[in-house]
Design an enzyme around this catalytic site. Sequence first.
Site, PDB file in Angstrom:
ATOM      1  N   ARG A   1       1.041  -0.928  -0.213  1.00 19.22           N
ATOM      2  CA  ARG A   1       0.045  -0.033  -0.271  1.00 19.22           C
ATOM      3  C   ARG A   1       0.829   1.281   0.016  1.00 19.22           C
ATOM      4  NH1 ARG A   1      -2.690  -3.600  -0.681  1.00 19.22           N
ATOM      5  NH2 ARG A   1      -4.119  -4.264   0.444  1.00 19.22           N
TER       6      ARG A   1
ATOM      7  N   SER B   1     -11.084   2.017   3.516  1.00 24.17           N
ATOM      8  CA  SER B   1     -10.575   2.001   4.356  1.00 24.17           C
ATOM      9  C   SER B   1      -8.904   3.300   4.560  1.00 24.17           C
ATOM     10  CB  SER B   1      -8.909   0.624   4.353  1.00 24.17           C
ATOM     11  OG  SER B   1     -10.306  -0.723   3.735  1.00 24.17           O
TER      12      SER B   1
ATOM     13  N   GLU C   1      -4.091   5.415   5.461  1.00 17.15           N
ATOM     14  CA  GLU C   1      -4.407   4.715   4.101  1.00 17.15           C
ATOM     15  C   GLU C   1      -4.318   6.692   3.376  1.00 17.15           C
ATOM     16  OE1 GLU C   1      -6.263   2.394   2.125  1.00 17.15           O
ATOM     17  OE2 GLU C   1      -4.546   0.712   3.601  1.00 17.15           O
TER      18      GLU C   1
HETATM   19  P1  NAP Z   1     -11.443  -8.639   4.622  1.00 21.25           P
HETATM   20  O1  NAP Z   1     -11.568  -9.998   3.007  1.00 21.25           O
HETATM   21  O2  NAP Z   1     -12.236  -9.121   5.396  1.00 21.25           O
HETATM   22  O3  NAP Z   1     -10.168  -9.660   4.889  1.00 21.25           O
HETATM   23  C1  NAP Z   1      -9.893  -8.598   5.975  1.00 21.25           C
HETATM   24  C2  NAP Z   1      -7.755  -8.700   5.840  1.00 21.25           C
HETATM   25  O4  NAP Z   1      -7.606  -9.756   5.633  1.00 21.25           O
HETATM   26  C3  NAP Z   1      -7.804  -8.058   4.327  1.00 21.25           C
HETATM   27  O5  NAP Z   1      -7.321  -6.748   5.122  1.00 21.25           O
HETATM   28  C4  NAP Z   1      -6.449  -8.860   3.821  1.00 21.25           C
HETATM   29  O6  NAP Z   1      -5.091  -8.247   3.869  1.00 21.25           O
HETATM   30  C5  NAP Z   1      -6.466 -10.139   4.853  1.00 21.25           C
HETATM   31  N1  NAP Z   1      -6.522 -11.748   4.589  1.00 21.25           N
HETATM   32  C6  NAP Z   1      -7.776 -12.200   3.624  1.00 21.25           C
HETATM   33  N2  NAP Z   1      -7.456 -13.139   3.571  1.00 21.25           N
HETATM   34  C7  NAP Z   1      -6.251 -12.805   3.093  1.00 21.25           C
HETATM   35  C8  NAP Z   1      -4.989 -14.063   2.797  1.00 21.25           C
HETATM   36  N3  NAP Z   1      -5.364 -15.430   2.190  1.00 21.25           N
HETATM   37  N4  NAP Z   1      -3.481 -13.897   2.431  1.00 21.25           N
HETATM   38  C9  NAP Z   1      -3.716 -11.963   2.598  1.00 21.25           C
HETATM   39  N5  NAP Z   1      -4.495 -11.399   3.422  1.00 21.25           N
HETATM   40  C10 NAP Z   1      -4.912 -11.963   3.827  1.00 21.25           C
HETATM   41  O7  NAP Z   1     -10.867  -7.542   3.801  1.00 21.25           O
HETATM   42  P2  NAP Z   1     -11.791  -6.062   3.189  1.00 21.25           P
HETATM   43  O8  NAP Z   1     -11.288  -5.367   4.575  1.00 21.25           O
HETATM   44  O9  NAP Z   1     -13.324  -6.839   3.315  1.00 21.25           O
HETATM   45  O10 NAP Z   1     -10.992  -5.583   2.226  1.00 21.25           O
HETATM   46  C11 NAP Z   1     -11.304  -6.607   1.381  1.00 21.25           C
HETATM   47  C12 NAP Z   1     -10.071  -6.069   0.030  1.00 21.25           C
HETATM   48  O11 NAP Z   1      -9.901  -5.371   0.133  1.00 21.25           O
HETATM   49  C13 NAP Z   1      -8.574  -6.597   1.081  1.00 21.25           C
HETATM   50  O12 NAP Z   1      -7.780  -6.833  -0.129  1.00 21.25           O
HETATM   51  C14 NAP Z   1      -7.941  -5.099   1.437  1.00 21.25           C
HETATM   52  O13 NAP Z   1      -6.974  -4.788   1.225  1.00 21.25           O
HETATM   53  C15 NAP Z   1      -9.117  -4.567   0.111  1.00 21.25           C
HETATM   54  N6  NAP Z   1      -8.643  -3.094  -0.154  1.00 21.25           N
HETATM   55  C16 NAP Z   1      -7.999  -2.186  -0.623  1.00 21.25           C
HETATM   56  C17 NAP Z   1      -7.916  -0.931   0.329  1.00 21.25           C
HETATM   57  C18 NAP Z   1      -6.014  -0.191  -0.795  1.00 21.25           C
HETATM   58  O14 NAP Z   1      -6.031  -0.527  -1.426  1.00 21.25           O
HETATM   59  N7  NAP Z   1      -6.090   1.055  -0.425  1.00 21.25           N
HETATM   60  C19 NAP Z   1      -8.974  -0.181   0.284  1.00 21.25           C
HETATM   61  C20 NAP Z   1      -9.894  -1.154   0.989  1.00 21.25           C
HETATM   62  C21 NAP Z   1      -9.768  -2.334   0.840  1.00 21.25           C
HETATM   63  P3  NAP Z   1      -4.864  -7.169   2.680  1.00 21.25           P
HETATM   64  O15 NAP Z   1      -5.518  -6.081   3.153  1.00 21.25           O
HETATM   65  O16 NAP Z   1      -3.470  -7.531   2.296  1.00 21.25           O
HETATM   66  O17 NAP Z   1      -5.708  -7.455   1.212  1.00 21.25           O
END
Ligand code: NAP
Length: 341
Positions: free
Chosen positions: A164, A238, A336
Amino acid sequence: MDIRHNVSLREYSTMRLGGTATHLTEVNSRDELRQAAAWAEERRLPAVVIGGGSNIIWRDDGFPGLVIVNKIMGFEMRQEGHDFYITVGAGENWDSVVERAVAQGLTGVEALSLIPGTAGATPIQNVGAYGQEIARTLVSVEAYDSETRQMTTIVGEDCAFGYRTSRFKTTDRGRFFITAVMLRLTRANPEPPFYPAVQQYLVGHEIQQPTPAIIREAVIAIRRAKLPDPARVANNGSFFANPVVDQAAFNRLQATYSDLPSWPTTHGRVKLSAAWLLEQAGFKDVHDEATGMATWPTQPLVLVNERATSTTQLLAFRQKILDAVEQKFGIRLEQEPEILP
Ligand code: NAP
């Protein structure tokens, strides 16, 4: 060049807070961008380029210079063997770019479906979701360099991408005005493993061999069910990144919190769930009377502006969260969205 004066910046951040810009203009081409930059330089005013406003927060003092809204469009595709090179204008809506790529059967960005904002904003914080991140498909960034006053091309390897993050939000913050991004995608089916939420969708829909279009459908369904639409609910997605800690810190925490969600990353470091830390620190579905801010019921990482009228209130709410998480876990969360200026 149409330059407006004393413009409220609330419409230029999906958090809908902040003061006024002394000057604001929209640019539709590289030439217009150069002209706008020159206009600000001649007057010794600071200039900043923004996209959709989905990852920025304006201070209450506003911006004492020229805000340049990037509307540079374009979508060109070129095939070389198995690779498809897509060059996209920075002002293109990111999700439309994903939609068009997926419609061609291309893989590489389908898990980044429905992320708000423009294509040009994606490299800045190395946007990622459901196991994909823009750094993996980005070939190069085309930008106006406000130091040399020249157009330049920066290849992906030189973007200092990290989790990020990139040079565009660290060492070179504010220097490059991104005009286009080039991605390399391939025509193939996405390969497992998929994130649990995506896998669950595939199992629920009895899908054995997902296509990019199916992963896009899955991600859209998951995001719609869990995250607020910034067009209706003021938020910046986020608000905090997942912290990445060393093994010793992880071991210490796990000794107390055995159910601490974690994922191994590179160099023996461990990624923790910022959402879980917030929940444990008491910020699940919180509606803060004092500031008018809230956390989204199904995802506490999303801070929502319910009744806040100033960025000061948002920052006070942020501080409560930062302090509570640090006090309980000894972890300082990283924010972020970028605060401007
Ligand atoms: P989620 O699916 O509820 O998962 C919660 C967290 O667990 C995420 O932050 C994700 O990390 C981590 N995670 C889950 N499975 C994983 C795996 N197999 N390996 C590694 N890490 C794992 O997440 P959520 O909050 O609803 O968000 C969904 C996705 O959207 C996430 O990937 C999140 O990062 C992404 N997102 C990105 C941004 C951004 O780039 N600004 C903003 C909002 C949401 P990661 O965050 O590393 O994926």
